[in-house]
Design a protein around this motif. Structure first.
Motif, PDB file in Angstrom:
ATOM      1  N   GLY A  93       0.802  -0.849  -0.204  1.00  0.00           N
ATOM      2  CA  GLY A  93       0.291  -0.216  -0.303  1.00  0.00           C
ATOM      3  C   GLY A  93       0.967   1.301   0.314  1.00  0.00           C
ATOM      4  N   SER A  94       0.372   2.621  -0.640  1.00  0.00           N
ATOM      5  CA  SER A  94       1.162   3.697  -0.651  1.00  0.00           C
ATOM      6  C   SER A  94       0.270   4.445  -0.605  1.00  0.00           C
ATOM      7  CB  SER A  94       1.967   3.548  -1.863  1.00  0.00           C
ATOM      8  OG  SER A  94       1.268   4.195  -3.390  1.00  0.00           O
ATOM      9  N   THR A  95       0.880   5.804   0.127  1.00  0.00           N
ATOM     10  CA  THR A  95      -0.474   7.612  -0.456  1.00  0.00           C
ATOM     11  C   THR A  95       0.780   8.269  -0.744  1.00  0.00           C
ATOM     12  OG1 THR A  95      -1.124   6.202   1.744  1.00  0.00           O
ATOM     13  CG2 THR A  95      -1.627   8.613   1.643  1.00  0.00           C
ATOM     14  N   THR A  96       0.414   9.367  -1.308  1.00  0.00           N
ATOM     15  CA  THR A  96       0.660  10.408  -1.735  1.00  0.00           C
ATOM     16  C   THR A  96       0.407  11.613  -1.573  1.00  0.00           C
ATOM     17  OG1 THR A  96       1.415   9.202  -3.450  1.00  0.00           O
ATOM     18  CG2 THR A  96       1.839  11.719  -3.648  1.00  0.00           C
ATOM     19  N   PHE A  97       1.212  12.498  -0.987  1.00  0.00           N
ATOM     20  CA  PHE A  97       0.437  13.876  -0.515  1.00  0.00           C
ATOM     21  C   PHE A  97       0.849  14.346  -1.131  1.00  0.00           C
ATOM     22  CE2 PHE A  97       1.036  11.142   4.009  1.00  0.00           C
ATOM     23  CZ  PHE A  97      -0.085  10.701   4.472  1.00  0.00           C
ATOM     24  N   THR A  98      -0.316  15.888  -1.681  1.00  0.00           N
ATOM     25  CA  THR A  98       0.359  16.865  -2.509  1.00  0.00           C
ATOM     26  C   THR A  98       1.035  18.311  -2.287  1.00  0.00           C
ATOM     27  OG1 THR A  98      -1.969  17.550  -2.741  1.00  0.00           O
ATOM     28  CG2 THR A  98      -1.429  16.048  -4.401  1.00  0.00           C
ATOM     29  N   SER A  99       1.519  18.922  -2.230  1.00  0.00           N
ATOM     30  CA  SER A  99       1.755  19.765  -1.761  1.00  0.00           C
ATOM     31  C   SER A  99       0.217  21.110  -1.511  1.00  0.00           C
ATOM     32  CB  SER A  99       2.380  20.791  -2.032  1.00  0.00           C
ATOM     33  OG  SER A  99       2.436  21.387  -3.525  1.00  0.00           O
ATOM     34  N   THR A 100      -0.361  20.809  -1.584  1.00  0.00           N
ATOM     35  CA  THR A 100      -1.914  21.733  -1.958  1.00  0.00           C
ATOM     36  C   THR A 100      -2.333  20.182  -0.957  1.00  0.00           C
ATOM     37  OG1 THR A 100      -2.752  21.335  -4.156  1.00  0.00           O
ATOM     38  CG2 THR A 100      -4.130  21.836  -2.516  1.00  0.00           C
ATOM     39  N   PHE A 101      -1.872  19.242  -0.661  1.00  0.00           N
ATOM     40  CA  PHE A 101      -2.576  18.731   0.704  1.00  0.00           C
ATOM     41  C   PHE A 101      -2.535  19.004   2.144  1.00  0.00           C
ATOM     42  CE2 PHE A 101      -2.952  15.709   3.997  1.00  0.00           C
ATOM     43  CZ  PHE A 101      -3.795  15.203   4.161  1.00  0.00           C
ATOM     44  N   ILE A 102      -0.987  19.661   2.066  1.00  0.00           N
ATOM     45  CA  ILE A 102      -0.247  19.542   2.944  1.00  0.00           C
ATOM     46  C   ILE A 102      -0.071  21.255   3.302  1.00  0.00           C
ATOM     47  CG2 ILE A 102       2.428  20.174   4.194  1.00  0.00           C
ATOM     48  CD1 ILE A 102       2.901  17.984   2.115  1.00  0.00           C
ATOM     49  N   ALA A 103      -0.470  22.149   2.290  1.00  0.00           N
ATOM     50  CA  ALA A 103      -0.599  23.584   2.733  1.00  0.00           C
ATOM     51  C   ALA A 103      -2.229  23.718   3.542  1.00  0.00           C
ATOM     52  CB  ALA A 103      -0.365  24.219   1.530  1.00  0.00           C
ATOM     53  N   GLU A 104      -3.479  23.471   3.011  1.00  0.00           N
ATOM     54  CA  GLU A 104      -4.495  23.101   4.591  1.00  0.00           C
ATOM     55  C   GLU A 104      -4.527  22.627   5.146  1.00  0.00           C
ATOM     56  OE1 GLU A 104      -7.154  21.243   0.625  1.00  0.00           O
ATOM     57  OE2 GLU A 104      -6.784  23.272  -1.174  1.00  0.00           O
ATOM     58  N   LEU A 105      -3.800  21.524   5.877  1.00  0.00           N
ATOM     59  CA  LEU A 105      -3.659  21.190   6.850  1.00  0.00           C
ATOM     60  C   LEU A 105      -3.794  21.977   8.505  1.00  0.00           C
ATOM     61  CD1 LEU A 105      -1.118  18.091   6.430  1.00  0.00           C
ATOM     62  CD2 LEU A 105      -3.768  17.940   6.546  1.00  0.00           C
ATOM     63  N   PRO A 106      -4.921  21.652   9.096  1.00  0.00           N
ATOM     64  CA  PRO A 106      -4.425  22.730  10.408  1.00  0.00           C
ATOM     65  C   PRO A 106      -3.496  22.491  11.272  1.00  0.00           C
ATOM     66  CG  PRO A 106      -6.791  20.616  10.284  1.00  0.00           C
ATOM     67  CD  PRO A 106      -6.002  20.221   8.938  1.00  0.00           C
TER      68      PRO A 106
END
Length: 162
Positions: free
Chosen positions: A138-151
């Motif tokens: 299994g793998s998960t990819t985090f985009t820069s947009t996802f990280i930027a929107e993290l609270p």
């Protein structure tokens, strides 16, 4: 006493031979698939022939069952396998340069067209993906947009991983 020792020796020999067969079988490959017509219905009675001129394995044949399925178990791992599928009234199709990895199962599904549609043998050269039924990844990819929107204070991607 002598008979008991002989019995133990025979049982031990049989156990070693049986265990060796299981170890050898673990490196074998398998090829299986389904033969269908152009409408998606199974074709029972199709002749399926597997060849490999490079290995000690030269040729093996099978007939598809009522569900159109065929199976070649316990094959030596290697490349340059050739699979030929034929049925009277349908075109013959040949898959060449198939690779079988040790301990893996290759799923090769075939669609045969009526002989009236073509007047030639179709050769397909290429490789299909091998299905590994033993290992799950299994793998998960985090985009820069996802990280930027993290609270999260500071929005450090390493905070997500902990």
């Amino acid at each position: 006493m002598r008979n008991t020792l002989r019995s133990i020796l025979i049982v031990g020999t049989i156990s070693v031979v049986a265990a060796g067969g299981v170890v050898c079988a673990a490196g074998d490959a398998m090829l299986q698939g389904t033969v269908l017509d152009s409408g998606g219905k199974p074709l029972p009675g199709a002749t399926v022939v597997l060849r490999n001129q490079d290995l000690a394995f030269h040729e093996q044949g099978a007939i598809t069952d009522a569900a159109g399925k065929f199976r070649f178990p316990a094959l030596p791992a290697g490349s340059r396998y050739e699979l030929t599928v034929s049925l009277p009234g349908f075109t013959t199709i040949v898959f060449s340069d198939l690779s079988l990895g040790p301990g893996r199962t290759l799923e090769q599904n075939v669609v045969l067209r009526p002989a009236g549609d073509f007047k030639e043998t179709v050769r397909v050269q290429g490789k299909s993906q091998t299905i590994d039924t033993e290992t799950v990844t299994g793998s998960t990819t985090f985009t820069s947009t996802f990280i930027a929107e993290l609270p999260i204070l500071g929005r450090d991607y390493q905070d997500i991983l902990t």
